[in-house]
Design a protein around this motif. Structure first.
Motif, PDB file in Angstrom:
ATOM      1  N   UNK A   1    -104.474  38.497  -9.400  1.00  0.00           N
ATOM      2  CA  UNK A   1    -104.824  37.606 -10.513  1.00  0.00           C
ATOM      3  C   UNK A   1    -104.016  37.959 -11.754  1.00  0.00           C
ATOM      4  N   UNK A   2    -103.915  39.263 -12.034  1.00  0.00           N
ATOM      5  CA  UNK A   2    -103.122  39.685 -13.187  1.00  0.00           C
ATOM      6  C   UNK A   2    -101.653  39.333 -13.008  1.00  0.00           C
ATOM      7  N   UNK A   3    -101.147  39.526 -11.795  1.00  0.00           N
ATOM      8  CA  UNK A   3     -99.745  39.187 -11.517  1.00  0.00           C
ATOM      9  C   UNK A   3     -99.516  37.690 -11.686  1.00  0.00           C
ATOM     10  N   UNK A   4    -100.423  36.899 -11.139  1.00  0.00           N
ATOM     11  CA  UNK A   4    -100.300  35.442 -11.289  1.00  0.00           C
ATOM     12  C   UNK A   4    -100.376  35.029 -12.759  1.00  0.00           C
ATOM     13  N   UNK A   5    -101.299  35.658 -13.478  1.00  0.00           N
ATOM     14  CA  UNK A   5    -101.452  35.354 -14.900  1.00  0.00           C
ATOM     15  C   UNK A   5    -100.178  35.727 -15.655  1.00  0.00           C
ATOM     16  N   UNK A   6     -99.626  36.902 -15.346  1.00  0.00           N
ATOM     17  CA  UNK A   6     -98.398  37.351 -15.982  1.00  0.00           C
ATOM     18  C   UNK A   6     -97.234  36.427 -15.621  1.00  0.00           C
ATOM     19  N   UNK A   7     -97.130  36.074 -14.346  1.00  0.00           N
ATOM     20  CA  UNK A   7     -96.054  35.165 -13.913  1.00  0.00           C
ATOM     21  C   UNK A   7     -96.175  33.798 -14.586  1.00  0.00           C
ATOM     22  N   UNK A   8     -97.401  33.291 -14.649  1.00  0.00           N
ATOM     23  CA  UNK A   8     -97.629  31.994 -15.278  1.00  0.00           C
ATOM     24  C   UNK A   8     -97.243  32.025 -16.750  1.00  0.00           C
ATOM     25  N   UNK A   9     -97.678  33.088 -17.411  1.00  0.00           N
ATOM     26  CA  UNK A   9     -97.393  33.186 -18.842  1.00  0.00           C
ATOM     27  C   UNK A   9     -95.899  33.380 -19.089  1.00  0.00           C
ATOM     28  N   UNK A  10     -95.251  34.187 -18.260  1.00  0.00           N
ATOM     29  CA  UNK A  10     -93.805  34.382 -18.419  1.00  0.00           C
ATOM     30  C   UNK A  10     -93.044  33.070 -18.186  1.00  0.00           C
ATOM     31  N   UNK A  11     -93.490  32.312 -17.179  1.00  0.00           N
ATOM     32  CA  UNK A  11     -92.851  31.016 -16.916  1.00  0.00           C
ATOM     33  C   UNK A  11     -93.022  30.076 -18.106  1.00  0.00           C
TER      34      UNK A  11
END
Length: 193
Positions: free
Chosen positions: A82-92
């Protein structure tokens, strides 16, 4: 009487005495088996049930521990994903915003730097929180295992003490039966008499 005949009659008398002693020994063994056979079978059954119960409880504790570890692993994997997805989403999203707002590059760069710093701190806090939760759950699980181990050990000690107490009664009965056998054979002598 011929010396050979005397020797043969003595040999025969010794054999009769020996056979009589064997018969009495066999009788004592049969009496002992009659008196104690059921108790020994009872003790064997108790030991077998105790062994089965301990094995079952150890298996259950092992399975429970395995389930908890698997649940904890699943939880951690989900949280990290979830944190990785959140980080990836925010970075995108930030990358897209940078492309879209190329003319305002300075402000966007500052905002991105600030957001990344905040995200890093947030991630650090989340990871720290997850570590604390993992440590707390691990400690609780260790305490529970220690408690169950103590309970099983106490149960085992109680059973062993009970069995020892029962075995002491058996030894007293064996001494009493031996004395009765000696009295029946008129071989019992009272000390000091």
């Amino acid at each position: 009487m011929d010396p050979e005949q005397v020797h043969d009659s003595e040999t025969q008398a010794n054999a009769d005495t020996h056979n009589g002693a064997l018969d009495e020994t066999g009788k004592v063994d049969r009496i002992r088996d009659i008196l104690f056979g059921s108790q020994m079978r009872d003790y064997d059954g108790r030991f077998q049930r105790l062994d089965e119960r301990l094995t079952r409880e150890a298996t259950e504790a092992r399975a429970d521990t395995q389930k908890r570890l698997e649940a904890l692993e699943t939880f951690l994997k989900g949280a990290l994903e979830s944190l990785t997805n959140k980080l990836n989403t925010e970075q995108f999203a930030r990358g897209h915003a940078v492309e879209k707002l190329a003319q305002d590059l300075g402000e966007t760069a500052k905002a991105l730097e600030l957001a990344t710093k905040n995200l890093g701190e947030h991630t650090d806090r989340e990871i720290h929180s997850l570590r604390e939760q993992l440590l707390a759950q691990s400690k609780a699980l260790s305490d529970e295992i220690r408690e169950k181990h103590g309970q099983v050990k106490a149960d085992l000690e109680r059973e062993a003490e009970h069995i020892r107490g029962a075995m002491t009664g058996r030894e007293s009965l064996a001494e009493m039966l031996s004395e009765v056998a000696l009295r029946l054979k008129n071989e019992f002598k009272v000390p000091g008499a």
